[in-house]
Design a protein around this motif. Structure first.
Motif, short mmCIF file in Angstrom:
data_model
loop_
_atom_site.label_atom_id
_atom_site.label_comp_id
_atom_site.label_asym_id
_atom_site.label_seq_id
_atom_site.Cartn_x
_atom_site.Cartn_y
_atom_site.Cartn_z
N VAL A 1 -3.47 -0.17 -0.18
CA VAL A 1 -4.51 -0.32 -0.81
C VAL A 1 -5.84 -0.36 0.04
N GLY A 2 -5.60 -0.85 1.42
CA GLY A 2 -6.57 -0.43 2.23
C GLY A 2 -5.71 -0.70 4.15
N ARG B 1 1.93 -0.15 -2.66
CA ARG B 1 0.61 0.70 -2.68
C ARG B 1 -0.33 0.35 -1.33
N PHE C 1 -2.35 -9.17 -3.16
CA PHE C 1 -1.79 -8.87 -2.48
C PHE C 1 -1.46 -9.30 -1.09
N VAL D 1 -1.19 -3.97 1.22
CA VAL D 1 -0.45 -2.94 0.34
C VAL D 1 -0.79 -4.13 -1.20
#
Length: 107
Positions: free
Chosen positions: A96-97, A94, A67, A107
């Motif tokens: 994540v939040g 991508r 992360f 990401v």
């Protein structure tokens, strides 16, 4: 001469030693956290429906499973995200939040 003042040559030596200690501390921090800093490239950013712009930013790995914490403005509107490690490896990523209010994203 008051007790808390140094002679010019003593002051120069003291300042040199202080700068050396500061430099050593900075080098130590860079050696420790440097590998966790990543470069983030994004595609698909732009200011219109037809725009296909590119952008870049940085982030820091915050967990052993990969992360990465970055700024929301770096990834906002991105259609694809690519992370480059300091060692040279490149990986797709991508979102994540994301929290635009604090300008943070994971990401």
């Amino acid at each position: 001469m008051p007790e808390n003042e140094f002679a010019p040559e003593e002051r120069d030596t003291f300042e040199e030693e202080l700068l050396d200690a500061y430099s050593s501390a900075v080098i130590h921090v860079v050696d420790k956290v440097g590998p966790a800093v990543v470069s983030i490239g994004v595609r698909g950013k732009g200011r219109g429906a037809q725009s296909e712009g590119e952008g870049a930013g940085s982030g820091v790995i915050i967990a052993p499973d990969g992360f990465i914490l970055t700024n929301n403005h770096v990834i906002a509107g991105a259609k694809s995200i690519e992370v480059r490690l300091t060692e040279g490896g490149t990986f797709p990523a991508r979102v994540v939040g994301a929290d635009p209010a604090t300008d943070l994203a994971v990401v």
